[in-house]
Every structure is written in structure tokens, then in C-alpha cells.
Design an enzyme around this catalytic site. Structure first.
Site, short mmCIF file in Angstrom:
data_model
loop_
_atom_site.label_atom_id
_atom_site.label_comp_id
_atom_site.label_asym_id
_atom_site.label_seq_id
_atom_site.Cartn_x
_atom_site.Cartn_y
_atom_site.Cartn_z
N TYR A 124 24.75 10.62 69.13
CA TYR A 124 24.97 11.61 70.18
C TYR A 124 24.81 13.05 69.69
O TYR A 124 25.30 13.99 70.32
CB TYR A 124 26.36 11.44 70.81
CG TYR A 124 26.58 10.12 71.50
CD1 TYR A 124 25.51 9.32 71.90
CD2 TYR A 124 27.85 9.66 71.78
CE1 TYR A 124 25.71 8.11 72.53
CE2 TYR A 124 28.06 8.45 72.42
CZ TYR A 124 26.99 7.67 72.79
OH TYR A 124 27.19 6.48 73.43
N LYS A 191 27.88 -1.00 60.98
CA LYS A 191 26.83 -2.03 61.02
C LYS A 191 26.00 -1.86 59.74
O LYS A 191 24.77 -1.78 59.77
CB LYS A 191 25.99 -1.81 62.29
CG LYS A 191 25.07 -2.94 62.65
CD LYS A 191 25.78 -4.11 63.28
CE LYS A 191 24.79 -5.25 63.47
NZ LYS A 191 25.42 -6.50 63.88
N ASP A 224 30.04 -5.57 65.81
CA ASP A 224 29.91 -6.61 66.84
C ASP A 224 31.04 -7.64 66.72
O ASP A 224 31.66 -8.03 67.70
CB ASP A 224 28.53 -7.28 66.84
CG ASP A 224 28.00 -7.54 65.44
OD1 ASP A 224 28.59 -7.03 64.48
OD2 ASP A 224 27.00 -8.27 65.31
N ASP A 248 32.50 5.59 71.13
CA ASP A 248 32.36 5.73 72.57
C ASP A 248 32.65 4.42 73.28
O ASP A 248 33.51 4.33 74.14
CB ASP A 248 30.93 6.22 72.88
CG ASP A 248 30.78 6.63 74.33
OD1 ASP A 248 31.81 6.89 74.99
OD2 ASP A 248 29.63 6.70 74.81
#
Ligand code: NAD
Length: 363
Positions: A124, A191, A224, A248
Site C-alpha cells: 500500500y 509469507k 495463510d 489490512d
């Protein structure tokens, strides 16, 4: 002493939840001097700019702001005022506590998670290259030369930048928060198995910082898998330290665990400026309808009271809100088992009920 606070009503449902919060805050007996500032679309119409210099000056001067949500058009139009505000004032930490209050209709009972989200970079950061632009062409050439990878000609590109500086300060913020608030554990989501360089840097930095806090447990989880674990057993999580993008959507997931956006407060905090605002947006379809839940913003007000050192008033306001939730009578549609329940009350009635609880507690 009067606390000087910049008051940004926002747009959409903003002015209603902001007014309700202002009333509840004043009912605690704490004295405020509100300095009202307009930003976003409304400011564009009134002053020809999204960010009137006077609004920014007011926040810089008072160092504390209470803000309603501000609309950002999807796709084209102007860039998110909220993102720009966080970047301009370097409000690098998004702090969002999520806990289950008794009486809320949710299958989860003992959730008490604090999300600490990096606010200034990552996906972002707002660094984007349009399809068919010279920037995208140059970037594609650079990538082809340096990594040998091919970016398709008809691509648009958004950069995801993770710096050691920003990673370090957000993880430090999470650990400091944990230490100051008697928390036991900080977990980072990442990740790094796929994004070896950017998330790898975030994870390595987090491990380095964790060594400075031997009194607090540190764990890390692939994002995840973490989503699944959050839904299966949220009680195992305490403070979460997250890069911007994950922060977010994990925030909204956590809001879902504790009863929805109507109960999700937040703050954006820098080294010496803090803006307190609910996690939710301006919900334009409900604007002006006296319909939505002001509690997320009121609970942001509770956070603001704590930040201002008004701990006792913060406890009293949170207790008053919790009592209104537990009674289940003066609550908005989102806290009813059936959202169509016509006994649901409006935004201003929730404020009345919270203020009444504060008054009763004083007697
Ligand atoms: P939103 O959070 O405004 O609303 C989504 C839905 O959540 C609503 O339709 C409503 O059903 C529910 N909801 C939200 N707040 C609620 C409340 N207080 N009580 C009860 N229900 C509530 O999300 P959106 O529709 O994606 O965004 C609308 C606008 O808000 C967009 O322009 C977006 O950019 C902006 N936004 C602003 C901020 C901010 O100012 N900090 C944050 C998020 C989104």
C-alpha cells in the site's frame, strides 16, 4: 486541564459516529478543546484541496486527533486520503485491539487480540505504474535485464516495498506495546517461504528485535495458515505484528471474530502524533440514517483517553459501552441476532444509553 484534540468528522456515516463519540467522551467529565478539521471529498468541494493545510497544521499542533471515516473512490479519482494522511504524518503503527464483549453474538468467547499493522509501506505504499505507461516499460526493461523475468506488455504494476527501517520500528512497537500492557506474546505473520526477500527481511528483522525482549514470547506463522488458525482457535493469539497488506485483511478477519466492524476500534500512531479512528469505512449507504453502530469509534475514543493519560475515564467509558452491549437493548442492528430486528436502535440512541450508564456509575 483541557485536552486539545483535532476533531475530523469525516463523511458518509462519519459525522454521526463522530458526534456520538464526542458526546460520550464529554460525558466522562474529561475536558476537551475540539479543533474541527475537514479533509477528503468535502474539503475538495469547500476549499479546492483534499488536505487543507490548516487541517494538517491542526493535527501537528495538537498531536492527537479523533477522526471519522473518509471516503475514497474505487479505481480512478483521488488517492486514499487515509493512506496519504498516515504517510504525511508518518503514523507508522496501526493499532487495533479486538476483544469479545459478553453479550455479542459470536461463536468465539475469549478473543483478546491486538493487531499492530505497519502503515506506511508494503503493497500500500502507493507506488504504481499504469498499463501502457513509460514507467511500466522502463520497469519491464530493468526487470528483464536484472532478473531475466518477463513482465507482459499490457501489465499494470504495484510495487511492494519492505524496508528494514519500517520493519524494525513496527516490530519494536509491537513488543513495546506488549511489555507496557502486560501482554505475553508477539506473533508475526509473513509469507517468507514465497516472498523470500521482502517478507524474509521482515521476518529476519522481527527475530532480531525479539532478542531484545526475552520477557515476551515470540512466534511466527505463515499468513495463510495463520488465517485458518485464527478462525479455529483465536484464543492462542495475543499481539500480532504485521506488514501493511496482511494487517489490512487480518484486521477485518479479527473484527469478524468479535462481532463485526461496529466493534472494531483503532488508532494510527507515530512517534509523537496519534489519530484515533474506527477500523470501518464511511459506509455511504447508511449515511445520514442514524443507523450504524458508533461503538467502534467510541472504543477508539477509549484508546484516545488511555493515550492522553486519562486511564480512569477510559475504564469507565469502556465499562459503560460493555454494559450497553451486555444488556442488548440499546444496540444497533449489527449487534442483534437478526439484523432485521426492529427493536434495534439508532446511532444517537446508543450514545444516549452509554451516557446514561456513565451517569449511573457516578451516582
Ligand atoms: P465500510 O467499512 O464503510 O462498510 C462496509 C459495511 O460494513 C457497511 O455497508 C456496513 O454493512 C458495515 N459497517 C461498517 N461500519 C459499520 C458500523 N459502524 N456499524 C454497523 N455496520 C457497519 O467499508 P466499504 O464500504 O468498503 O468502504 C466505504 C468507504 O470507506 C470507501 O470509500 C473506503 O475507501 C472508505 N474507508 C475509509 C476508512 C477510513 O477513513 N479510515 C477505512 C476503511 C474504508
Amino acid at each position: 486541564m483541557k485536552h486539545k484534540v483535532t476533531f475530523i468528522p469525516g463523511d458518509g456515516i462519519g459525522p454521526e459516529v463522530a458526534k456520538a463519540t464526542q458526546r460520550a467522551l464529554e460525558a466522562t467529565g474529561v475536558q476537551f478543546q475540539w479543533d474541527t478539521a475537514i479533509i477528503g471529498r468535502q474539503a475538495l468541494e469547500m476549499f479546492g484541496t483534499l488536505f487543507p493545510e490548516s487541517a494538517l497544521e491542526s493535527i501537528k499542533r495538537n498531536r492527537v486527533a479523533l477522526k471519522g471515516p473518509v471516503t475514497t473512490p474505487i479505481g480512478g479519482g483521488f488517492r486514499s486520503v487515509n493512506v496519504t494522511l498516515r504517510q504525511k504524518l508518518d503514523l507508522y503503527a496501526g493499532l487495533r485491539p479486538y476483544k469479545t464483549y459478553p453479550g455479542v453474538h459470536t461463536p468465539y468467547k475469549n478473543v483478546d487480540i491486538v493487531v499492530v499493522r505497519e502503515n506506511t509501506e508494503g503493497l500500500y505504499a502507493g507506488i504504481e505504474f499504469a498499463k501502457d505507461s513509460p514507467g511500466t516499460t522502463k520497469l519491464a526493461e530493468l526487470v528483464a535485464q536484472t532478473t531475466g523475468d518477463k513482465i507482459r506488455e499490457d501489465s499494470a504494476v504495484s510495487l511492494r516495498v519492505i524496508s528494514q527501517t519500517a520493519s524494525r520500528r513496527i516490530v519494536k512497537f509491537a513488543f513495546e506495546y506488549a511489555r507496557q500492557n502486560g501482554r505475553k506474546k508477539v506473533t508475526v505473520f509473513h509469507k517468507a517461504n514465497i516472498l523470500k526477500l521482502s517478507d524474509g527481511l521482515f521476518l529476519d528483522t522481527a527475530r532480531e528485535i525479539a532478542r531484545e525482549y526475552p520477557d515476551i514470547e515470540f512466534t511466527d506463522t505463515v499468513v495463510d495458515a495463520a488465517c485458518m488458525q485464527l478462525v479455529r482457535r483465536p484464543e492462542q493469539f495475543d499481539v500480532l505484528g504485521l506488514p501493511n497488506f496482511y494487517g489490512d485483511f487480518i484486521s477485518d478477519l479479527c473484527a469478524g471474530l468479535v462481532g463485526g466492524l461496529g466493534l472494531a476500534p483503532g488508532a494510527n500512531i507515530g512517534d509523537d502524533i496519534a489519530i484515533f479512528e474506527a477500523a470501518h469505512g464511511s459506509a455511504p449507504k447508511y449515511a445520514g440514517k442514524n443507523k450504524v453502530n458508533p461503538m467502534a469509534m467510541m472504543l477508539s475514543g477509549v484508546m484516545m483517553l488511555r493515550y492522553l493519560g486519562e486511564k480512569d475515564s477510559a475504564e469507565r467509558l469502556e465499562k459503560a459501552i460493555a454494559e450497553v452491549i451486555a444488556e442488548g437493548k440499546n444496540v444497533t442492528y449489527d449487534l442483534k441476532l437478526d439484523p432485521q430486528d426492529n427493536t434495534a436502535v439508532g446511532t444517537s440512541q446508543v450514545a444516549d444509553a452509554v451516557i446514561e450508564k456513565l451517569k449511573q456509575a457516578r451516582k
